[in-house]
Write a protein that holds these residues in place. Structure first.
Motif, PDB file in Angstrom:
ATOM      1  N   ILE A  95       0.843  -1.191   0.000  1.00 42.98           N
ATOM      2  CA  ILE A  95       0.000   0.000   0.000  1.00 42.98           C
ATOM      3  C   ILE A  95       0.882   1.246   0.000  1.00 42.98           C
ATOM      4  O   ILE A  95       2.014   1.231   0.479  1.00 42.98           O
ATOM      5  CB  ILE A  95      -0.986   0.015   1.189  1.00 42.98           C
ATOM      6  N   SER A  96       0.344   2.312  -0.522  1.00 44.86           N
ATOM      7  CA  SER A  96       1.093   3.570  -0.596  1.00 44.86           C
ATOM      8  C   SER A  96       1.035   4.309   0.740  1.00 44.86           C
ATOM      9  O   SER A  96       0.249   3.951   1.630  1.00 44.86           O
ATOM     10  CB  SER A  96       0.516   4.465  -1.699  1.00 44.86           C
ATOM     11  N   LYS A  97       1.829   5.327   0.838  1.00 42.09           N
ATOM     12  CA  LYS A  97       1.845   6.177   2.026  1.00 42.09           C
ATOM     13  C   LYS A  97       0.456   6.777   2.261  1.00 42.09           C
ATOM     14  O   LYS A  97      -0.041   6.774   3.388  1.00 42.09           O
ATOM     15  CB  LYS A  97       2.892   7.282   1.820  1.00 42.09           C
ATOM     16  N   ASN A  98      -0.186   7.262   1.203  1.00 40.34           N
ATOM     17  CA  ASN A  98      -1.522   7.861   1.342  1.00 40.34           C
ATOM     18  C   ASN A  98      -2.569   6.832   1.751  1.00 40.34           C
ATOM     19  O   ASN A  98      -3.467   7.147   2.538  1.00 40.34           O
ATOM     20  CB  ASN A  98      -1.933   8.555   0.040  1.00 40.34           C
ATOM     21  N   ALA A 100      -1.978   4.225   3.590  1.00 42.34           N
ATOM     22  CA  ALA A 100      -1.722   3.970   5.010  1.00 42.34           C
ATOM     23  C   ALA A 100      -2.337   5.074   5.872  1.00 42.34           C
ATOM     24  O   ALA A 100      -2.967   4.796   6.897  1.00 42.34           O
ATOM     25  CB  ALA A 100      -0.218   3.869   5.264  1.00 42.34           C
ATOM     26  N   ILE A 101      -2.186   6.309   5.443  1.00 40.92           N
ATOM     27  CA  ILE A 101      -2.770   7.430   6.182  1.00 40.92           C
ATOM     28  C   ILE A 101      -4.290   7.318   6.201  1.00 40.92           C
ATOM     29  O   ILE A 101      -4.927   7.539   7.237  1.00 40.92           O
ATOM     30  CB  ILE A 101      -2.319   8.780   5.569  1.00 40.92           C
ATOM     31  N   ASN A 102      -4.881   6.940   5.075  1.00 40.32           N
ATOM     32  CA  ASN A 102      -6.341   6.787   5.021  1.00 40.32           C
ATOM     33  C   ASN A 102      -6.823   5.674   5.941  1.00 40.32           C
ATOM     34  O   ASN A 102      -7.883   5.800   6.561  1.00 40.32           O
ATOM     35  CB  ASN A 102      -6.799   6.528   3.579  1.00 40.32           C
ATOM     36  N   ARG A 103      -6.063   4.595   6.060  1.00 37.66           N
ATOM     37  CA  ARG A 103      -6.439   3.507   6.983  1.00 37.66           C
ATOM     38  C   ARG A 103      -6.427   4.012   8.421  1.00 37.66           C
ATOM     39  O   ARG A 103      -7.296   3.665   9.209  1.00 37.66           O
ATOM     40  CB  ARG A 103      -5.488   2.330   6.850  1.00 37.66           C
ATOM     41  N   LEU A 104      -5.433   4.820   8.746  1.00 37.73           N
ATOM     42  CA  LEU A 104      -5.377   5.398  10.090  1.00 37.73           C
ATOM     43  C   LEU A 104      -6.592   6.279  10.334  1.00 37.73           C
ATOM     44  O   LEU A 104      -7.253   6.172  11.364  1.00 37.73           O
ATOM     45  CB  LEU A 104      -4.094   6.216  10.274  1.00 37.73           C
ATOM     46  N   LEU A 126       6.600  -2.495   7.077  1.00 37.13           N
ATOM     47  CA  LEU A 126       5.440  -1.788   7.616  1.00 37.13           C
ATOM     48  C   LEU A 126       5.557  -0.287   7.423  1.00 37.13           C
ATOM     49  O   LEU A 126       6.629   0.241   7.152  1.00 37.13           O
ATOM     50  CB  LEU A 126       5.271  -2.116   9.097  1.00 37.13           C
ATOM     51  N   TRP A 127       4.411   0.363   7.571  1.00 39.63           N
ATOM     52  CA  TRP A 127       4.349   1.823   7.636  1.00 39.63           C
ATOM     53  C   TRP A 127       4.193   2.192   9.097  1.00 39.63           C
ATOM     54  O   TRP A 127       3.316   1.657   9.791  1.00 39.63           O
ATOM     55  CB  TRP A 127       3.145   2.359   6.863  1.00 39.63           C
ATOM     56  N   ASP A 144       0.819  -3.037   8.104  1.00 46.49           N
ATOM     57  CA  ASP A 144       1.559  -3.959   7.246  1.00 46.49           C
ATOM     58  C   ASP A 144       1.641  -3.375   5.837  1.00 46.49           C
ATOM     59  O   ASP A 144       0.625  -3.023   5.235  1.00 46.49           O
ATOM     60  CB  ASP A 144       0.847  -5.313   7.229  1.00 46.49           C
ATOM     61  N   PHE A 145       2.853  -3.257   5.308  1.00 50.83           N
ATOM     62  CA  PHE A 145       3.060  -2.681   3.980  1.00 50.83           C
ATOM     63  C   PHE A 145       2.363  -3.491   2.895  1.00 50.83           C
ATOM     64  O   PHE A 145       1.760  -2.942   1.984  1.00 50.83           O
ATOM     65  CB  PHE A 145       4.563  -2.582   3.678  1.00 50.83           C
ATOM     66  N   LYS A 146       2.430  -4.818   2.990  1.00 52.24           N
ATOM     67  CA  LYS A 146       1.891  -5.670   1.923  1.00 52.24           C
ATOM     68  C   LYS A 146       0.366  -5.771   1.964  1.00 52.24           C
ATOM     69  O   LYS A 146      -0.286  -5.693   0.936  1.00 52.24           O
ATOM     70  CB  LYS A 146       2.495  -7.070   2.005  1.00 52.24           C
ATOM     71  N   THR A 147      -0.195  -5.956   3.146  1.00 47.39           N
ATOM     72  CA  THR A 147      -1.628  -6.232   3.249  1.00 47.39           C
ATOM     73  C   THR A 147      -2.457  -5.019   3.644  1.00 47.39           C
ATOM     74  O   THR A 147      -3.669  -5.015   3.441  1.00 47.39           O
ATOM     75  CB  THR A 147      -1.890  -7.340   4.289  1.00 47.39           C
ATOM     76  N   GLY A 148      -1.836  -4.026   4.261  1.00 45.66           N
ATOM     77  CA  GLY A 148      -2.580  -2.865   4.735  1.00 45.66           C
ATOM     78  C   GLY A 148      -3.295  -3.112   6.052  1.00 45.66           C
ATOM     79  O   GLY A 148      -4.061  -2.274   6.521  1.00 45.66           O
ATOM     80  N   GLU A 149      -3.027  -4.246   6.673  1.00 50.27           N
ATOM     81  CA  GLU A 149      -3.678  -4.568   7.950  1.00 50.27           C
ATOM     82  C   GLU A 149      -2.938  -3.922   9.111  1.00 50.27           C
ATOM     83  O   GLU A 149      -1.724  -3.750   9.079  1.00 50.27           O
ATOM     84  CB  GLU A 149      -3.724  -6.086   8.148  1.00 50.27           C
ATOM     85  N   TRP A 150      -3.689  -3.604  10.150  1.00 50.73           N
ATOM     86  CA  TRP A 150      -3.126  -3.040  11.363  1.00 50.73           C
ATOM     87  C   TRP A 150      -2.253  -4.094  12.046  1.00 50.73           C
ATOM     88  O   TRP A 150      -2.626  -5.251  12.148  1.00 50.73           O
ATOM     89  CB  TRP A 150      -4.269  -2.606  12.280  1.00 50.73           C
TER      90      TRP A 150
END
Length: 157
Positions: A95-98, A100-104, A126-127, A144-150
């Motif tokens: 997942i991209s930096k953006n 990751a921010i959106n998931r947060l 990870l991010w 997680d960088f690959k899955t986008g999971e917390w």
């Protein structure tokens, strides 16, 4: 009056020189680490051009390099400070930096995002998102960088 003016000018020049000297000496270890990490990454991976460099201090320290491979594909390379496995992934593999921010933002009320950087914990890319909550407390959120999971969070410091 001229003596005072010359005194002030000399004081300003000395202050600028001292500040520059202190700054350059304080950043020398980071520049040396960057140079070493990029050299290792170019030898051990397909990295051909380094565009950005960050340090990640978790359980272990990693040097994270953003760049391009020989085909021009955007990649990330994680180089451990000490011995360990070098990891190289295409930026499109995660997942991209953006994102990751959106998931947060979906889960937490982040008043101010202080920094977002790549890292590595337990061989998981990870991010790390460092943010302040509405009550001005420091928080860390790991995705997680690959899955986008917390993966984990550290809250209310």
């Amino acid at each position: 009056m001229k003596k005072i003016l010359w005194g002030i000018i000399i004081l300003i020049v000395i202050s600028i020189g001292a500040g520059s000297f202190i700054y350059l000496n304080s950043t020398k270890p980071v520049r040396a680490a960057e140079s070493k990490a990029v050299e290792i990454a170019k030898q051990e991976t397909d990295l051909s051009e380094a565009e950005d460099f960050n340090l990640y201090h978790g359980a272990e320290t990693f040097y994270v390099i953003e760049g391009k491979d020989h085909d021009g594909t955007s990649i990330y390379v994680w180089v451990p400070e000490k011995k360990g496995k070098i990891v190289s992934l295409k930026q499109s593999d995660g997942i991209s930096k953006n994102e990751a921010i959106n998931r947060l933002k979906q889960e937490k009320n982040a008043a101010e995002i202080v920094s977002v950087r790549l890292g590595m914990e337990k061989n998981i890319p990870l991010w790390e998102i460092h943010y302040r909550s509405g009550s001005n407390l420091i928080n860390y959120y790991y995705i997680d960088f690959k899955t986008g999971e917390w993966l984990k969070k550290i809250e209310n410091l």
